[in-house]
Write a protein that holds these residues in place. Structure first.
Motif, mmCIF file in Angstrom:
data_model
loop_
_atom_site.group_PDB
_atom_site.id
_atom_site.type_symbol
_atom_site.label_atom_id
_atom_site.label_comp_id
_atom_site.label_asym_id
_atom_site.label_seq_id
_atom_site.Cartn_x
_atom_site.Cartn_y
_atom_site.Cartn_z
ATOM 1 N N ILE A 282 -1.358 2.583 7.764
ATOM 2 C CA ILE A 282 -0.295 2.743 8.754
ATOM 3 C C ILE A 282 0.168 4.192 8.736
ATOM 4 O O ILE A 282 0.485 4.731 7.667
ATOM 5 N N ARG A 283 0.220 4.801 9.910
ATOM 6 C CA ARG A 283 0.715 6.160 10.062
ATOM 7 C C ARG A 283 1.739 6.184 11.197
ATOM 8 O O ARG A 283 1.457 5.726 12.304
ATOM 9 N N THR A 284 2.938 6.710 10.907
ATOM 10 C CA THR A 284 3.932 6.903 11.957
ATOM 11 C C THR A 284 4.500 8.301 11.872
ATOM 12 O O THR A 284 4.665 8.846 10.777
ATOM 13 N N THR A 285 4.804 8.889 13.021
ATOM 14 C CA THR A 285 5.435 10.203 13.061
ATOM 15 C C THR A 285 6.949 10.061 13.022
ATOM 16 O O THR A 285 7.630 10.724 12.246
ATOM 17 N N SER A 286 7.470 9.163 13.870
ATOM 18 C CA SER A 286 8.915 8.946 13.903
ATOM 19 C C SER A 286 9.182 7.459 14.078
ATOM 20 O O SER A 286 8.980 6.912 15.167
ATOM 21 N N GLY A 287 9.588 6.818 12.972
ATOM 22 C CA GLY A 287 9.862 5.383 13.059
ATOM 23 C C GLY A 287 9.810 4.733 11.680
ATOM 24 O O GLY A 287 9.229 5.275 10.743
ATOM 25 N N ASP A 288 10.425 3.584 11.581
ATOM 26 C CA ASP A 288 10.455 2.842 10.320
ATOM 27 C C ASP A 288 9.268 1.881 10.224
ATOM 28 O O ASP A 288 8.733 1.427 11.238
ATOM 29 N N VAL A 289 8.913 1.535 8.987
ATOM 30 C CA VAL A 289 7.844 0.565 8.726
ATOM 31 C C VAL A 289 8.391 -0.545 7.864
ATOM 32 O O VAL A 289 9.020 -0.289 6.821
ATOM 33 N N GLU A 290 8.172 -1.793 8.288
ATOM 34 C CA GLU A 290 8.599 -2.958 7.536
ATOM 35 C C GLU A 290 7.399 -3.872 7.330
ATOM 36 O O GLU A 290 6.719 -4.268 8.283
ATOM 37 N N LEU A 291 7.142 -4.214 6.055
ATOM 38 C CA LEU A 291 5.981 -5.034 5.707
ATOM 39 C C LEU A 291 6.440 -6.323 5.057
ATOM 40 O O LEU A 291 7.272 -6.312 4.136
ATOM 41 N N LYS A 292 5.893 -7.446 5.524
ATOM 42 C CA LYS A 292 6.211 -8.757 4.965
ATOM 43 C C LYS A 292 4.920 -9.531 4.738
ATOM 44 O O LYS A 292 3.923 -9.326 5.400
#
Length: 293
Positions: A282-292
């Motif tokens: 997972i790659r993001t420039t601007s944003g949150d990451v939530e993993l479940k």
């Protein structure tokens, strides 16, 4: 001389727009009701390997039926741009009939166009969609070799589609996929959210501006998610993962129990759950990451 040429071009443009408006108003009638205004076209499936739909300024519904034909039901309050169904080798081509050469503004102004394309429920080859300015709904069950869509403007909903290759590119609009499966899914949106629910298979997803939300029933192959501006929320379905997450600006929230933690920093997370059979990047420039899980 240049000024005269400019004035001439402006006048030509105004005449084209006026002609379109005039012809639209002349042919316009109230939206059809109770089946009025419907046109039905059929083509025998035969040895068809590919069904291709080309459209502009129309809503498209893909459904299945228990007949050995491809049927197109068009709903419009104008006779302009009705669908034409033709056979080109092993391809059934569904496209709009053009009664004029100038650009079409009528969909925005007055006309309603909607096609329902009914496909034999046992068709297992390829469906391709190419279009602009219209919503697309695909309702299975469909079991295909390839499902491909290249669309410029409109929302897309895909339900109960199983394909070896699932490819959807959308410039402006939201994409929703549910109860579907693919050996490999390639998904791309430029401006719009992406929601994938109860999915099985491998995936590559690229979003320029929009949120990504996905829930896997079963992961396989590789999972690669790239988001420029937007949040990511993933439910992995309990898969054994090799996890690799990086964010340039945003938070990482992980509720997956990792058996091995390679590295954990404010903007990155790497680790393994179980055997680590499924690479999840997972790659993001601007944003949150939530993993479940």
């Amino acid at each position: 001389m240049k000024k005269l040429a400019g004035v001439f071009l402006i006048l030509v443009g105004l005449l084209i727009i006026a002609g379109t408006l005039f012809s639209t108003v002349i042919e316009w009638k109230p939206a059809p009701q109770d089946g009025a205004g419907q046109a039905v076209t059929e083509s025998e499936l035969g040895n068809t390997d590919r069904i291709e739909v080309n459209f502009s300024s129309a809503d498209i519904n893909i459904e299945t039926h228990n007949k050995d034909t491809v049927e197109v039901v068009s709903l419009s309050n104008s006779s302009e741009d009705e669908p034409v169904v033709s056979q080109n080798g092993s391809t059934i081509l569904i496209e709009q009939k053009r009664n004029h050469w100038w650009p079409d503004f009528s969909f925005v102004l007055f006309q309603k166009r909607e096609w329902t394309v009914k496909i034999p429920e046992d068709f297992q080859k390829e469906i391709s969609l190419y279009g602009s300015s219209g919503d697309v709904s695909v309702a299975g069950p469909l079991n295909l070799g390839v499902f491909a869509a290249d669309l410029s403007s409109g929302n897309v909903e895909v339900d109960e589609v199983k394909a070896k290759e699932l490819s959807i590119s959308l410039t402006s609009g939201d994409l929703m996929i549910q109860d579907s499966e693919a050996e490999h899914a390639s998904l791309e949106t430029t401006s719009g959210d992406m929601e994938v629910l109860t999915f099985s298979g491998a995936m590559e997803a690229v979003l320029t501006s929009g949120d990504f939300e996905a829930e896997w029933e079963e992961m396989s192959g590789r999972i690669d998610i790239e988001v420029t501006s937007g949040d990511v929320e993933i439910i992995t379905g309990g898969a054994d993962l090799e996890l690799d997450v990086e964010v340039s600006s945003g938070d990482i929230e992980n509720d997956i129990p990792l058996d091995s933690l390679t590295s954990q920093e404010e903007r990155s997370l790497r680790g393994t759950k179980g055997e680590g059979d499924i690479p999840l990047t997972i790659r993001t420039t601007s944003g949150d990451v939530e993993l479940k899980e």
